[in-house]
Design an enzyme around this catalytic site. Sequence first.
Site, PDB file in Angstrom:
ATOM      1  N   ASP A   1       1.049  -1.380  -0.171  1.00 52.59           N
ATOM      2  CA  ASP A   1       0.477   0.207   0.344  1.00 52.59           C
ATOM      3  C   ASP A   1       0.490   1.164   0.279  1.00 52.59           C
ATOM      4  O   ASP A   1       2.012   0.830  -0.008  1.00 52.59           O
ATOM      5  CB  ASP A   1      -0.707   0.043   0.982  1.00 52.59           C
ATOM      6  CG  ASP A   1      -1.796   1.272   1.368  1.00 52.59           C
ATOM      7  OD1 ASP A   1      -2.174   1.544   0.465  1.00 52.59           O
ATOM      8  OD2 ASP A   1      -2.110   1.426   2.580  1.00 52.59           O
TER       9      ASP A   1
ATOM     10  N   GLU B   1       2.329   4.647  -3.703  1.00 50.09           N
ATOM     11  CA  GLU B   1       2.366   6.258  -5.052  1.00 50.09           C
ATOM     12  C   GLU B   1       3.520   6.895  -5.141  1.00 50.09           C
ATOM     13  O   GLU B   1       4.127   7.170  -6.653  1.00 50.09           O
ATOM     14  CB  GLU B   1       1.426   6.848  -4.347  1.00 50.09           C
ATOM     15  CG  GLU B   1      -0.022   6.598  -5.229  1.00 50.09           C
ATOM     16  CD  GLU B   1      -0.469   5.624  -3.736  1.00 50.09           C
ATOM     17  OE1 GLU B   1       0.158   5.458  -2.138  1.00 50.09           O
ATOM     18  OE2 GLU B   1      -0.954   4.724  -3.949  1.00 50.09           O
TER      19      GLU B   1
ATOM     20  N   ASP C   1      -9.474   3.521  -2.095  1.00 51.58           N
ATOM     21  CA  ASP C   1      -9.885   3.984  -1.165  1.00 51.58           C
ATOM     22  C   ASP C   1     -11.844   4.792  -1.550  1.00 51.58           C
ATOM     23  O   ASP C   1     -11.391   5.969  -1.711  1.00 51.58           O
ATOM     24  CB  ASP C   1      -9.336   5.172  -0.240  1.00 51.58           C
ATOM     25  CG  ASP C   1      -8.257   5.051   0.661  1.00 51.58           C
ATOM     26  OD1 ASP C   1      -8.143   3.643   0.299  1.00 51.58           O
ATOM     27  OD2 ASP C   1      -7.631   5.525   1.357  1.00 51.58           O
TER      28      ASP C   1
HETATM   29  O1  MIG Z   1      -3.507   6.214   5.072  1.00 52.79           O
HETATM   30  O2  MIG Z   1      -3.282   1.213   5.714  1.00 52.79           O
HETATM   31  O3  MIG Z   1      -6.221   1.781   0.398  1.00 52.79           O
HETATM   32  O4  MIG Z   1      -6.777  -0.173   2.019  1.00 52.79           O
HETATM   33  O5  MIG Z   1      -6.320  -0.155   4.573  1.00 52.79           O
HETATM   34  C1  MIG Z   1      -4.322   4.991   4.641  1.00 52.79           C
HETATM   35  C2  MIG Z   1      -4.959   1.144   5.779  1.00 52.79           C
HETATM   36  C3  MIG Z   1      -2.918   3.381   4.554  1.00 52.79           C
HETATM   37  C4  MIG Z   1      -5.035   3.067   2.623  1.00 52.79           C
HETATM   38  C5  MIG Z   1      -5.826   1.707   1.380  1.00 52.79           C
HETATM   39  C6  MIG Z   1      -6.714   1.052   2.197  1.00 52.79           C
HETATM   40  C7  MIG Z   1      -5.810   0.726   3.651  1.00 52.79           C
HETATM   41  C8  MIG Z   1      -5.307   1.814   4.661  1.00 52.79           C
HETATM   42  N1  MIG Z   1      -4.295   2.852   4.100  1.00 52.79           N
END
Ligand code: MIG
Length: 800
Positions: free
Chosen positions: A405, A408, A483
């Site tokens: 995650d 980016e 999200d």
């Molecule tokens: O700033 O890991 O898109 O699926 O649950 C949020 C926590 C960070 C973003 C992801 C989301 C995930 C969440 N992450």
Amino acid sequence: MLLIVAIMPVQVFATTGWYSLETVTAFTPLTNGVEVRAGDTVVRVVALNPAVIRVRYARHGIFRADESFAVVERTGFVAPLVQLHDKASAIEFDTSELRVSIVKNPMRIVFTTLGGEIISEDASSASVSWNGSEFCVRKTMPEDEHYFGLGDKAGPLDHRNQAFTMWNTDAFGWQESTDPLYKTIPFFLGVRNGKAYGIFLDNTYRSTFDFGKASRETYSFGAEDGELNYYFFYGPHPKKVLEEYTALTGRPPLLPLFALGYAQSRYSYFPENRVRELASEFRRRKIPCDIVYLDIDYQEGNRPFTVDRTRFPHFEDMIHDLRQQGFKVVAITDLHLKKEVGYKPYDEGLAHDYFVKNPDGSTYVGKVWPGDSVFPDFTRDDVRRWWGGLYRNFVDIGIRGFWNDMNEPAVFVEPSKTMPLDAVHHVDGRVTDHREIHNIFGMANARATYEGLLQLQTNLRPFVLTRAAYAGTQRYAATWTGDNSSTWNHLRLSLPTLLNLGVSGYAFVGDDIGGFVGSPTPELLTRWIEVGAFNPLYRNHTMKGTADQEPWIHSSEQEIIRRRYIEMRYQLLPYIYTSMEETTRTGIPIMRPMFLEFPDQLQLTTTDHEYMFGSDFLIAPKIVETIDSYSVILPKGFWYNYQTGEPIEGGRSINISPPLDQLPIYVRAGAIIPQQPLIQSTDEVPKGALELRVYPGPNCNGSLYVDDGNTLNYKAGAFLRTKFTCEISPASLRLYLGPMQSTYKPWWQHVEITIINVTTPRQVTVNGKRISSWKFDPASKTLSLTLAATSTPTEVLLTR
Ligand code: MIG
């Protein structure tokens, strides 16, 4: 003030000097194309194969090093030898599939068929222009052309009248107008009158695509720096364009079978007992489930590769016990590492100088979940190998998949939300800045994870889920749409978003079922679980602080419906897995926009409220809360209602109002669908017969691919592949089960055949021998019989 705003763009344009391509002054033949000079710009136009043309521009005559993060298999292309024709107005060459004309004054490229019909052409003026390192390409935009692809762009399926930016962004709570989003896939299809071409701008810098916002006559694309280097793919079938694009940028590897099962996630399930209870609840309620996701709160202080022992005192035992219950755990491992002496990944990375730098040579530090954090420089081979090795402990204790995650990369800094543009990266020795690397940083992160797992897991298929991506990331990881929100609008948006990802070469995709931000109403969650059964990935996920979102929430009435669709997903796994395996060879996604399957039916070109799931299922979900009935376009031919078996004539729109427990699913007449008995997870071996559901119609066929679903043994031939066909005549129906090409022993000993919509036969023979062990149900007009499975061909003949 107003006045300044109004004249600003004009001034910028005039004073900073956009320079446009001039007249061709010279050219040099190449074996597979031509190199053309216009002023001091040099343009290389070469055929990689008869349908794929590569176009590269060197503004001042010097080409950049030929590097790409996206392109992999150029070796698979056999470049044709071409003959140049120097005509008065243009230089031309033909391949066996198309003609490339380079018009001389001003220079512009025109792609036509061999018959001279225009496929796509540069704009008549300012076809290519530069402003310093920035460039822009303009092509004509016929009124009836439509545009698809570009990755995870929200909004309608058709990109016409929209403009987009490519800059990977942590877009929490995105809506259909939000742009850019998480991924950069600078590839699109142009579809006109059922004929398609594709263009892939292989450039990792911030780029833009404008399909009619700035001009009604031309569309344009460009980037702020980097090489002007694009690939043109000619179809005319849109599937062919996708096959060519994925031949160039790679196709996804075969996922483990469990990745197609139902997954339950939330930000975050903790402590340990809650995770255990969650898993037991699925088994107790007999709702099939394969995966439990662990989000960031299982970690100690959000440090990747650690475990919070207060919350998870018996973490290893928990993973082991879940495994015994048939659950696979997928754990999140973000790419930001806490800047903290004594934290092993930080100490090691620092000692080896593995982190992204500031221009002054110091380590770049940004705030993310762990607080001050550092970022591995994933574009370096040694860093990727080191990162891959960090998974060793988790792999050893049986964690079966990983979730990348925030790649980016997301940084808690406004307004950029990412690293400074002058952050320093290394690409195998070459030094560059974040402007070039930003859009491929997540890809390099996913690659490091995938390659690490290939090394660490003995003979198991990796499962990686990434949020950010660049073209080609499909080689390493599945993805999801980030999200989204728990609203009907987001259920609706999931269709075009997932469909556009599919035609961007990204086939293994899903969205947060039920929505991430907010809490769904009972009906919304139910409808979403229904649709999700017919999405490539099937994961329910939600944010911290939202209401519970598991399938049994709200009421037993809702639970019964939701269970039924999750069960349907598991019964259809043979069909889904077969289609997924096809994707790994062709790049054609299982979730398909209607135009991909039916390009000739022009009224379906931009349809995005219904879609195909594989080549046989048409899904037309209820996605608007406030209407009771809506229309579905059934393509020409005949269809069957999957849930009732009722035949329906296609080639028209029908009006439907499905009650809450009905997802409208139509099966192509002529489909043969393989199904299996219900299981609670893919660890379970189905008990009973392989089921073949035959929906008589023209072009009657089906296929089946099976392997162990888990290891890499399929690469050495341990799989089973077989085909089925049927033929109908007024007097008979002949079903043919082809030979099983295989060394792999499947789980079934019997095949149960169900033929839909037939009349009572006078006799039934199997391989010429009359049998009486068949059943006919006059109410549903279905005939069923069970045969012992054999690897040799079987012919079933029904005579009236
Ligand atoms: O700033 O890991 O898109 O699926 O649950 C949020 C926590 C960070 C973003 C992801 C989301 C995930 C969440 N992450």
